[in-house]
Design a protein around this motif. Sequence first.
Motif, PDB file in Angstrom:
ATOM      1  N   UNK A 354       2.280  50.977 -23.459  1.00 42.82           N
ATOM      2  CA  UNK A 354       1.035  50.219 -23.267  1.00 42.82           C
ATOM      3  C   UNK A 354       1.123  49.418 -21.965  1.00 42.82           C
ATOM      4  N   UNK A 355      -0.004  49.195 -21.284  1.00 40.30           N
ATOM      5  CA  UNK A 355      -0.001  48.381 -20.066  1.00 40.30           C
ATOM      6  C   UNK A 355       0.214  46.906 -20.410  1.00 40.30           C
ATOM      7  N   UNK A 356       0.803  46.186 -19.481  1.00 43.75           N
ATOM      8  CA  UNK A 356       1.021  44.755 -19.691  1.00 43.75           C
ATOM      9  C   UNK A 356       1.021  44.080 -18.331  1.00 43.75           C
ATOM     10  N   UNK A 357       0.755  42.807 -18.322  1.00 44.45           N
ATOM     11  CA  UNK A 357       0.666  42.151 -17.027  1.00 44.45           C
ATOM     12  C   UNK A 357       0.864  40.659 -17.085  1.00 44.45           C
ATOM     13  N   UNK A 358       1.351  40.127 -15.986  1.00 43.12           N
ATOM     14  CA  UNK A 358       1.387  38.695 -15.739  1.00 43.12           C
ATOM     15  C   UNK A 358       0.748  38.456 -14.381  1.00 43.12           C
ATOM     16  N   UNK A 359       1.547  38.619 -13.298  1.00 47.86           N
ATOM     17  CA  UNK A 359       0.981  38.498 -11.956  1.00 47.86           C
ATOM     18  C   UNK A 359       0.135  39.713 -11.588  1.00 47.86           C
ATOM     19  N   UNK A 360       0.543  40.885 -12.065  1.00 49.35           N
ATOM     20  CA  UNK A 360      -0.222  42.093 -11.803  1.00 49.35           C
ATOM     21  C   UNK A 360      -0.088  43.031 -12.998  1.00 49.35           C
ATOM     22  N   UNK A 361      -0.939  44.033 -13.067  1.00 45.30           N
ATOM     23  CA  UNK A 361      -0.969  44.939 -14.207  1.00 45.30           C
ATOM     24  C   UNK A 361       0.056  46.053 -14.030  1.00 45.30           C
ATOM     25  N   UNK A 362       1.038  46.076 -14.911  1.00 43.75           N
ATOM     26  CA  UNK A 362       1.996  47.182 -14.943  1.00 43.75           C
ATOM     27  C   UNK A 362       1.478  48.241 -15.910  1.00 43.75           C
ATOM     28  N   UNK A 363       1.746  49.485 -15.596  1.00 39.93           N
ATOM     29  CA  UNK A 363       1.195  50.576 -16.388  1.00 39.93           C
ATOM     30  C   UNK A 363       2.051  50.858 -17.617  1.00 39.93           C
ATOM     31  N   UNK A 364       1.536  51.706 -18.473  1.00 39.81           N
ATOM     32  CA  UNK A 364       2.269  52.210 -19.628  1.00 39.81           C
ATOM     33  C   UNK A 364       1.930  53.678 -19.795  1.00 39.81           C
ATOM     34  N   UNK A 365       2.706  54.392 -20.569  1.00 35.56           N
ATOM     35  CA  UNK A 365       2.534  55.845 -20.658  1.00 35.56           C
ATOM     36  C   UNK A 365       1.187  56.278 -21.220  1.00 35.56           C
ATOM     37  N   UNK A 366       0.502  55.364 -21.909  1.00 32.27           N
ATOM     38  CA  UNK A 366      -0.806  55.694 -22.478  1.00 32.27           C
ATOM     39  C   UNK A 366      -1.955  55.287 -21.561  1.00 32.27           C
ATOM     40  N   UNK A 367      -1.649  54.707 -20.390  1.00 32.64           N
ATOM     41  CA  UNK A 367      -2.715  54.357 -19.443  1.00 32.64           C
ATOM     42  C   UNK A 367      -3.019  55.584 -18.584  1.00 32.64           C
ATOM     43  N   UNK A 368      -3.807  56.483 -19.150  1.00 32.24           N
ATOM     44  CA  UNK A 368      -4.165  57.735 -18.481  1.00 32.24           C
ATOM     45  C   UNK A 368      -5.681  57.900 -18.529  1.00 32.24           C
ATOM     46  N   UNK A 369      -6.207  58.812 -17.738  1.00 33.11           N
ATOM     47  CA  UNK A 369      -7.652  59.029 -17.717  1.00 33.11           C
ATOM     48  C   UNK A 369      -8.106  59.709 -19.005  1.00 33.11           C
ATOM     49  N   UNK A 370      -9.362  59.499 -19.327  1.00 32.05           N
ATOM     50  CA  UNK A 370      -9.943  60.183 -20.489  1.00 32.05           C
ATOM     51  C   UNK A 370      -9.875  61.695 -20.278  1.00 32.05           C
ATOM     52  N   UNK A 371      -9.602  62.409 -21.364  1.00 28.70           N
ATOM     53  CA  UNK A 371      -9.485  63.859 -21.271  1.00 28.70           C
ATOM     54  C   UNK A 371      -8.073  64.351 -21.035  1.00 28.70           C
ATOM     55  N   UNK A 372      -7.108  63.428 -20.922  1.00 24.04           N
ATOM     56  CA  UNK A 372      -5.709  63.831 -20.745  1.00 24.04           C
ATOM     57  C   UNK A 372      -5.121  64.246 -22.092  1.00 24.04           C
ATOM     58  N   UNK A 373      -4.350  65.328 -22.089  1.00 27.72           N
ATOM     59  CA  UNK A 373      -3.625  65.728 -23.297  1.00 27.72           C
ATOM     60  C   UNK A 373      -2.183  65.245 -23.184  1.00 27.72           C
ATOM     61  N   UNK A 374      -1.755  64.485 -24.172  1.00 27.12           N
ATOM     62  CA  UNK A 374      -0.356  64.066 -24.253  1.00 27.12           C
ATOM     63  C   UNK A 374       0.318  64.862 -25.365  1.00 27.12           C
ATOM     64  N   UNK A 375       1.333  65.620 -24.996  1.00 19.22           N
ATOM     65  CA  UNK A 375       2.091  66.403 -25.967  1.00 19.22           C
ATOM     66  C   UNK A 375       3.312  65.570 -26.354  1.00 19.22           C
ATOM     67  N   UNK A 376       3.323  65.073 -27.578  1.00 18.53           N
ATOM     68  CA  UNK A 376       4.417  64.231 -28.060  1.00 18.53           C
ATOM     69  C   UNK A 376       5.431  65.101 -28.790  1.00 18.53           C
ATOM     70  N   UNK A 377       6.643  65.151 -28.257  1.00 18.06           N
ATOM     71  CA  UNK A 377       7.680  66.020 -28.824  1.00 18.06           C
ATOM     72  C   UNK A 377       8.616  65.190 -29.695  1.00 18.06           C
TER      73      UNK A 377
END
Length: 551
Positions: A354-377
Amino acid sequence: MSVIERPLETIQELFRKNWKEGESTDKDDFGVTKHFQELFDTREKLSKIPVLDAQSISSLPLNSLVRFRCMVQDTELSQEVALFASTISNKPDGEEVFVCHRYSDGPHEDQMLTSRQNQELMDLRSSYYCVSVPGQSQWVKDADKPTGLDAALDGLKLEETKASGVIAERFPFPAVSHFAAVVKTHSSDVSIGVTDMVEVIGVLGASDKVSSGDSFDFQEESATGPCVPTVHAILMNKVEDHGHPELEANGRPTETDLENLIKDAKTIREDLIQYIAQAVRGDKFAAELVLLHLLARVYSRPSGAVLGKFSLNLKDSTANSPVAKSLENVVKSVLPKVHVIPMTLENLNKNYFYPRGEEHLCSGMLQVTRGTLLLLDETAMEEGTLVDQGIKNLKAVSDVSLYQTLNYVFPYNNLEFQTDISLLIISFGSSLVPVDCGITLKPEPSSADQHSEPTEEKLQSFRRYISALRLAEYKFSEDMAKEIETEFMEQRKAASAVGSALITPNDLALNISLARLVALSKGELTLTRECWDHAVALSKQIKERSSTTTT
């Protein structure tokens, strides 16, 4: 084309022609947007503009027109007051002229500002930190590559390429190579949010050392930090997240595209199921569900409900099963955006989903564009203990599966953002993540001898089929709705009379969701009785093939 090589000259001509001080109360536009929209109003014309990426950045001239398709990672960068127009003195003749500095870093080195303060107009710029589209498939990247002589020249340029700077924690996937730029927009009409996929047409600005904090003002030479290029956006268009790069400029299919695909839909459907079946060890029922999963998208959120989502769990208890890798290859060959996340204890416990931030926004693995397929193994998971971070990550994945929402975590509050992410989960047993549909694979022993790769032409037909039908307008007629409602009540009444299990509203909801996907997969834009019966039959098979109750 001179406007590509020297866009600022075109902008200056429009400024001289259309903008006069005192006659306009809105400096946002003096004909620039309309002019460039008309110049590049088709995908073919847009393709003439050089693509900005990690390979091209070192060879593209400063102040040239570039095209950057990207994901907006952060919208909360500092706004800046910049010079909109001023009187300058041209070197060496000293001629004074009133010029526009919008879409540039400021006066050129052969221009000097005069001391006339009343001849300076200021502008407010908004900045966005944008990254190359996470999980973009190779065939999408290849669609933008130059061909012929241009390709040969581009190949020569690659030897001189230097990597531009990026801020690693601002990209969703750790250790994945990517490109980043700060996009500056001068229009108050732009409505852009995090994870929006946009295509920016703009003027390439300077690359300079910038802070990795919340400010993106250029720093002194002695400052530490990555060199991130800037793009002064002329056009900043949202692109349909599920779209095919060769469709219209906005990623949506034309009526002609859709008509042609609908005509061939049933044939393509059967071929695609056969192709997917090879990846799931010949299980054609599982392959059909994967196909429906590829067509699913969130299309409505009435009263808190999420319509259209269809997370899928394929369970395969076979040791060293090739299914995860085989499915990865298949979905990457037909979808524009795919990423595989091994659900190892290390990944869950040490990384951020998940994204998180203090001074700036750090990304997370689920911060992707709509329509992305995530294959969880999940077959990669070993025995061990999930620590607090791992539990938080698993909660974030579950929220996406159940509600298609993702919390952005900040020190004093969380912000919830809507998502539209396809979750395809491969596991030995039932997934740790609640899903809409879960089945156990039934391999077909003879399937190992029937493997064949589709031609490039066939792959292209698969890609267009998925992209177009995923976006097609589907209608649920009132007559069919009444017929289904009556049938539902009669089935419950009959089951109650004999004491058998009642069909539940959740069962009905799954059937309706499956019916929509079945209809689209066959090129039907309205629900027919045939598609409804097919969906009900699928639903019964899902129950038979599931060892646990799915959500």
